[in-house]
Design an enzyme around this catalytic site. Structure first.
Site, PDB file in Angstrom:
ATOM      1  N   ILE A 282       3.333   6.502   6.037  1.00 49.18           N
ATOM      2  CA  ILE A 282       3.483   6.260   4.743  1.00 49.18           C
ATOM      3  C   ILE A 282       2.122   6.373   3.883  1.00 49.18           C
ATOM      4  O   ILE A 282       1.854   6.840   3.049  1.00 49.18           O
ATOM      5  CB  ILE A 282       4.339   4.855   4.423  1.00 49.18           C
ATOM      6  CG1 ILE A 282       5.521   4.732   5.262  1.00 49.18           C
ATOM      7  CG2 ILE A 282       4.394   5.050   2.859  1.00 49.18           C
ATOM      8  CD1 ILE A 282       6.546   5.733   4.934  1.00 49.18           C
TER       9      ILE A 282
ATOM     10  N   ARG B 212      -2.633   6.655  -3.489  1.00 53.99           N
ATOM     11  CA  ARG B 212      -1.563   6.317  -4.183  1.00 53.99           C
ATOM     12  C   ARG B 212      -1.443   6.792  -5.425  1.00 53.99           C
ATOM     13  O   ARG B 212      -1.663   6.108  -6.635  1.00 53.99           O
ATOM     14  CB  ARG B 212      -1.485   4.710  -4.555  1.00 53.99           C
ATOM     15  CG  ARG B 212      -1.320   4.242  -2.893  1.00 53.99           C
ATOM     16  CD  ARG B 212      -1.220   2.480  -2.819  1.00 53.99           C
ATOM     17  NE  ARG B 212       0.156   2.181  -2.972  1.00 53.99           N
ATOM     18  CZ  ARG B 212       0.569   0.882  -3.158  1.00 53.99           C
ATOM     19  NH1 ARG B 212      -0.335   0.193  -2.810  1.00 53.99           N
ATOM     20  NH2 ARG B 212       1.629   0.545  -3.269  1.00 53.99           N
TER      21      ARG B 212
ATOM     22  N   ASP C 229       5.118  -2.049   5.486  1.00 55.15           N
ATOM     23  CA  ASP C 229       4.638  -3.548   4.999  1.00 55.15           C
ATOM     24  C   ASP C 229       4.678  -4.323   6.129  1.00 55.15           C
ATOM     25  O   ASP C 229       4.340  -5.775   5.806  1.00 55.15           O
ATOM     26  CB  ASP C 229       5.464  -3.780   3.920  1.00 55.15           C
ATOM     27  CG  ASP C 229       5.044  -3.004   2.226  1.00 55.15           C
ATOM     28  OD1 ASP C 229       4.118  -2.428   2.255  1.00 55.15           O
ATOM     29  OD2 ASP C 229       5.630  -3.468   1.547  1.00 55.15           O
TER      30      ASP C 229
ATOM     31  N   LYS D 166       9.501 -10.322  -3.744  1.00 51.41           N
ATOM     32  CA  LYS D 166       8.609  -9.784  -4.762  1.00 51.41           C
ATOM     33  C   LYS D 166       8.556  -8.481  -5.067  1.00 51.41           C
ATOM     34  O   LYS D 166       8.851  -8.177  -6.166  1.00 51.41           O
ATOM     35  CB  LYS D 166       6.914  -9.944  -4.035  1.00 51.41           C
ATOM     36  CG  LYS D 166       5.939  -9.429  -4.825  1.00 51.41           C
ATOM     37  CD  LYS D 166       4.669  -9.175  -4.064  1.00 51.41           C
ATOM     38  CE  LYS D 166       4.348  -8.312  -3.196  1.00 51.41           C
ATOM     39  NZ  LYS D 166       3.943  -7.015  -3.788  1.00 51.41           N
ATOM     40  N   ASN D 167       8.933  -7.348  -4.159  1.00 44.22           N
ATOM     41  CA  ASN D 167       9.122  -5.921  -4.330  1.00 44.22           C
ATOM     42  C   ASN D 167      10.623  -5.704  -5.044  1.00 44.22           C
ATOM     43  O   ASN D 167      10.547  -4.618  -5.610  1.00 44.22           O
ATOM     44  CB  ASN D 167       8.746  -5.189  -3.125  1.00 44.22           C
ATOM     45  CG  ASN D 167       7.430  -5.062  -2.762  1.00 44.22           C
ATOM     46  OD1 ASN D 167       6.582  -5.739  -3.539  1.00 44.22           O
ATOM     47  ND2 ASN D 167       7.145  -4.543  -1.778  1.00 44.22           N
TER      48      ASN D 167
ATOM     49  N   CYS E 213      -6.109   2.270  -4.100  1.00 44.42           N
ATOM     50  CA  CYS E 213      -6.508   0.908  -3.495  1.00 44.42           C
ATOM     51  C   CYS E 213      -6.876   0.800  -2.153  1.00 44.42           C
ATOM     52  O   CYS E 213      -6.879   1.999  -1.554  1.00 44.42           O
ATOM     53  CB  CYS E 213      -5.008   0.113  -3.886  1.00 44.42           C
ATOM     54  SG  CYS E 213      -3.774   0.459  -2.815  1.00 44.42           S
TER      55      CYS E 213
ATOM     56  N   ARG F 193      -0.645 -13.208  -3.438  1.00 44.32           N
ATOM     57  CA  ARG F 193       0.196 -12.342  -4.341  1.00 44.32           C
ATOM     58  C   ARG F 193       1.297 -12.249  -3.889  1.00 44.32           C
ATOM     59  O   ARG F 193       2.614 -11.712  -4.553  1.00 44.32           O
ATOM     60  CB  ARG F 193      -0.584 -10.966  -4.269  1.00 44.32           C
ATOM     61  CG  ARG F 193      -1.932 -10.926  -4.999  1.00 44.32           C
ATOM     62  CD  ARG F 193      -2.225  -9.229  -4.802  1.00 44.32           C
ATOM     63  NE  ARG F 193      -1.235  -8.318  -4.943  1.00 44.32           N
ATOM     64  CZ  ARG F 193      -1.063  -7.273  -4.434  1.00 44.32           C
ATOM     65  NH1 ARG F 193      -1.937  -7.054  -3.545  1.00 44.32           N
ATOM     66  NH2 ARG F 193       0.088  -6.618  -4.425  1.00 44.32           N
TER      67      ARG F 193
ATOM     68  N   ARG G 204      -1.047  -2.792  -9.145  1.00 42.52           N
ATOM     69  CA  ARG G 204      -0.565  -1.637  -9.513  1.00 42.52           C
ATOM     70  C   ARG G 204       0.992  -1.522  -9.860  1.00 42.52           C
ATOM     71  O   ARG G 204       1.382  -0.553 -10.715  1.00 42.52           O
ATOM     72  CB  ARG G 204      -0.439  -0.736  -7.932  1.00 42.52           C
ATOM     73  CG  ARG G 204      -1.810  -0.700  -7.356  1.00 42.52           C
ATOM     74  CD  ARG G 204      -1.524  -0.038  -5.891  1.00 42.52           C
ATOM     75  NE  ARG G 204      -0.773   1.211  -6.032  1.00 42.52           N
ATOM     76  CZ  ARG G 204      -1.112   2.253  -6.512  1.00 42.52           C
ATOM     77  NH1 ARG G 204      -2.527   2.469  -6.880  1.00 42.52           N
ATOM     78  NH2 ARG G 204      -0.569   3.375  -6.680  1.00 42.52           N
TER      79      ARG G 204
HETATM   80  C1  UD1 Z   1       6.260   0.354  -2.632  1.00 41.33           C
HETATM   81  C2  UD1 Z   1       5.889  -1.068  -2.436  1.00 41.33           C
HETATM   82  C3  UD1 Z   1       4.889  -1.333  -1.297  1.00 41.33           C
HETATM   83  C4  UD1 Z   1       5.593  -0.580  -0.065  1.00 41.33           C
HETATM   84  C5  UD1 Z   1       5.791   1.032  -0.331  1.00 41.33           C
HETATM   85  C6  UD1 Z   1       6.193   1.742   0.678  1.00 41.33           C
HETATM   86  C7  UD1 Z   1       6.264  -2.426  -4.487  1.00 41.33           C
HETATM   87  C8  UD1 Z   1       5.836  -3.263  -5.716  1.00 41.33           C
HETATM   88  N1  UD1 Z   1       5.415  -1.724  -3.575  1.00 41.33           N
HETATM   89  O1  UD1 Z   1       5.025   0.912  -3.181  1.00 41.33           O
HETATM   90  O2  UD1 Z   1       4.839  -2.892  -1.039  1.00 41.33           O
HETATM   91  O3  UD1 Z   1       4.295  -0.431   1.001  1.00 41.33           O
HETATM   92  O4  UD1 Z   1       6.608   1.104  -1.528  1.00 41.33           O
HETATM   93  O5  UD1 Z   1       7.405   1.080   1.066  1.00 41.33           O
HETATM   94  O6  UD1 Z   1       7.565  -2.255  -4.290  1.00 41.33           O
HETATM   95  N2  UD1 Z   1       3.213   8.865  -3.559  1.00 41.33           N
HETATM   96  C9  UD1 Z   1       2.611   9.935  -4.387  1.00 41.33           C
HETATM   97  N3  UD1 Z   1       3.010  10.048  -5.682  1.00 41.33           N
HETATM   98  C10 UD1 Z   1       3.664   9.491  -6.232  1.00 41.33           C
HETATM   99  C11 UD1 Z   1       4.146   8.125  -5.604  1.00 41.33           C
HETATM  100  C12 UD1 Z   1       4.089   8.115  -4.243  1.00 41.33           C
HETATM  101  O7  UD1 Z   1       2.119  10.965  -3.538  1.00 41.33           O
HETATM  102  O8  UD1 Z   1       3.729   9.619  -7.309  1.00 41.33           O
HETATM  103  C13 UD1 Z   1       2.794   8.698  -2.179  1.00 41.33           C
HETATM  104  C14 UD1 Z   1       2.138   7.330  -1.805  1.00 41.33           C
HETATM  105  O9  UD1 Z   1       0.835   7.631  -2.058  1.00 41.33           O
HETATM  106  C15 UD1 Z   1       2.495   6.951  -0.574  1.00 41.33           C
HETATM  107  C16 UD1 Z   1       4.187   7.228  -0.538  1.00 41.33           C
HETATM  108  O10 UD1 Z   1       4.381   8.585  -1.499  1.00 41.33           O
HETATM  109  O11 UD1 Z   1       1.818   7.773   0.416  1.00 41.33           O
HETATM  110  C17 UD1 Z   1       5.053   6.272  -0.717  1.00 41.33           C
HETATM  111  O12 UD1 Z   1       4.697   5.525  -1.631  1.00 41.33           O
HETATM  112  P1  UD1 Z   1       5.664   4.912  -2.536  1.00 41.33           P
HETATM  113  O13 UD1 Z   1       7.079   4.540  -1.972  1.00 41.33           O
HETATM  114  O14 UD1 Z   1       5.736   5.325  -4.031  1.00 41.33           O
HETATM  115  O15 UD1 Z   1       5.078   3.249  -2.808  1.00 41.33           O
HETATM  116  P2  UD1 Z   1       4.752   2.129  -3.995  1.00 41.33           P
HETATM  117  O16 UD1 Z   1       6.227   2.391  -4.619  1.00 41.33           O
HETATM  118  O17 UD1 Z   1       3.676   2.321  -4.504  1.00 41.33           O
END
Ligand code: UD1
Length: 432
Positions: free
Chosen positions: A336, A129, A314, A22-23, A124, A407, A100
């Site tokens: 994370i 996030r 995850d 999915k991701n 969420c 999902r 998201r």
């Molecule tokens: C993706 C995955 C999710 C997984 C996560 C971490 C998808 C659709 N989702 O989520 O399943 O749990 O990676 O492996 O692929 N952060 C910030 N600012 C930003 C972006 C992120 O502070 O602009 C923080 C987030 O709040 C979190 C950390 O960075 O604490 C990592 O998040 P991120 O790797 O961006 O997760 P997603 O891409 O949202």
């Protein structure tokens, strides 16, 4: 809302086909926005998140064709995406609030149309996030970003410009967005502290097949030489390592033996090492990974979540379920997301012994048996953790809010029933 009913205590044995990730699929779909030619994705999982992303793309002007397909004899989907012309540059609130990952249109729309209107996803169940890393990177590439009324308005005159970007912390989503923005930018982009998740490698492979020039795959420094135009391509989505890891725990928690067909050992090194330390036999096979916990005692082990290649956040909830029935204790540290222990109170209702310390760590002391209960979770992986607990528990467990599972877990009941679980879906209409 549908529910899942499980009567626990069955040892699970056999094989489970692991679906496309999915991701990986979600950013791949959005990458199709970067060309007016057709991008065909095979080995696509059948999931509600994929449907949501398809609806968003249709709203942007993409024509999508779906085909039934087979991978190694298992039914899957193939989708063709063609965006001859963008008819909208907006990802409205109604789409983003459901999923998201809608934020993956940010990079492609800025790169192709020079304009984007994206509803901010907000928090969420697992944390706040924010999107600041994505947006700062777009600004460094020359976009003007304005946030008002809950929306991000992005605009760039002409093409985005190559830039030297250093992320303040590793972000999977922001890495994908920078890649999809930089491939059509003017000049070279160097991205430092990029995420190294296998799903990013999959995106890079598709983009390069479309004519992009990206190097550094699998490392934290990516170099992207912008090109003027990308073309169509055909691409097979990688197998879902999180689905594979989740079913590995299903074998372990029931003392069973399951071969995970198509699972890729190189994407699951850390969680499989942890399973081995917990006393489970894990070995690569010609077709995937064999997880054998028959006649094995599960032993407590510490787990800390980290960006890839560390232990994936995850899989944290699922492994915590396993720890609840282990011999001894294990400490789970979540680095994370700041609020990812929502499954703990539900596991405790099933008899688990867990002590949460602050937001980041929990001590899980194994108990002899869990007992079935009606439970619910607020996110996808936590919901699967409750399914796992239900499989190991004595008596009946009802998992509510099944839409979370739909999902991200394709044909969950069929897959588990196929290895001997006593599990069924209760449709809303069938309820009293
Ligand atoms: C993706 C995955 C999710 C997984 C996560 C971490 C998808 C659709 N989702 O989520 O399943 O749990 O990676 O492996 O692929 N952060 C910030 N600012 C930003 C972006 C992120 O502070 O602009 C923080 C987030 O709040 C979190 C950390 O960075 O604490 C990592 O998040 P991120 O790797 O961006 O997760 P997603 O891409 O949202």
């Amino acid at each position: 809302m549908d529910k899942i009913k499980i009567r626990g205590g069955k040892q699970l044995n056999g094989e489970i086909f692991i679906s496309g990730a999915k991701n990986a699929a979600l950013p791949l779909i959005c990458a199709s926005l970067l060309t007016d030619e057709t991008v065909t994705l095979t080995n696509m999982p059948i999931l509600s998140d994929i449907k949501s992303m398809n609806l968003l793309l249709e709203q942007l002007g993409t024509k999508i064709d779906a085909f039934d397909d087979f991978v190694d004899g298992h039914p899957t989907k193939t989708y063709s995406y063609r965006t001859q012309e963008l008819t909208s540059i907006a990802a409205p609130y109604d789409y983003v609030r459901k999923m998201r990952a809608s934020y993956y249109v940010l990079g492609p729309l800025l790169a192709r149309a020079g304009k984007v209107e994206l509803s901010l996803p907000g928090g969420c169940a697992i944390g706040t996030r924010p999107m600041d890393i994505h947006l700062a990177a777009m600004e460094e590439m020359g976009a003007k970003i304005d946030i008002r009324n809950g929306y991000v308005y992005g605009e760039v005159e002409g093409r985005l410009k190559g830039a030297h970007i250093v992320f303040r912390n590793v972000s999977v989503g922001a890495t994908c967005n920078v890649l999809m923005a930089a491939v059509l930018a003017d000049g070279i982009t160097v991205l430092e502290n990029a995420a190294k998740e296998p799903e990013i490698g999959d995106l890079i492979n598709l983009l390069n097949d479309m004519g992009a020039k990206i190097s550094g795959i699998g490392t934290s420094i990516l170099t992207i030489e912008g090109v003027e135009k990308l073309h169509g391509a055909r691409h097979k989505v990688i197998p879902d390592r999180i689905e594979a890891g989740s079913y590995a725990v299903a074998a372990a928690i029931t003392g069973g033996k399951i071969e995970l067909i198509n699972a890729q050992p190189n994407t699951l090194k850390t969680p499989m090492q942890i399973l081995q330390k917990m006393g489970v036999d894990v070995s690569p096979t010609e077709r995937g990974i064999l997880v054998d916990a028959s006649n094995k005692k599960i032993i407590g082990e510490d787990i800390i979540t980290e960006p890839f290649p560390g232990f994936p956040t995850d899989l944290q909830a699922q492994f915590m379920s396993l720890l609840t029935v282990a011999e001894g204790a294990g400490m789970v540290t979540e680095t994370i997301f700041e609020n990812r222990f929502m499954h703990v109170p539900e596991l405790m209702r099933m008899g688990a012994n867990i002590n949460v310390h602050g937001h980041a760590s929990a001590i899980v002391r194994g108990v002899k048996k869990l007992s079935g209960a009606p439970v619910m979770a607020t996110d996808l992986r936590a919901s699967f953790a409750l399914v796992l607990a239900g499989l190991a528990a004595e008596g009946e467990t009802i998992v509510n809010r099944v839409y979370h599972l739909d999902r991200g877990y394709e044909k969950l009941e069929d897959k588990l029933r196929g290895v001997g679980a006593d599990i069924e879906r209760i449709k809303e209409a069938e309820e009293e």
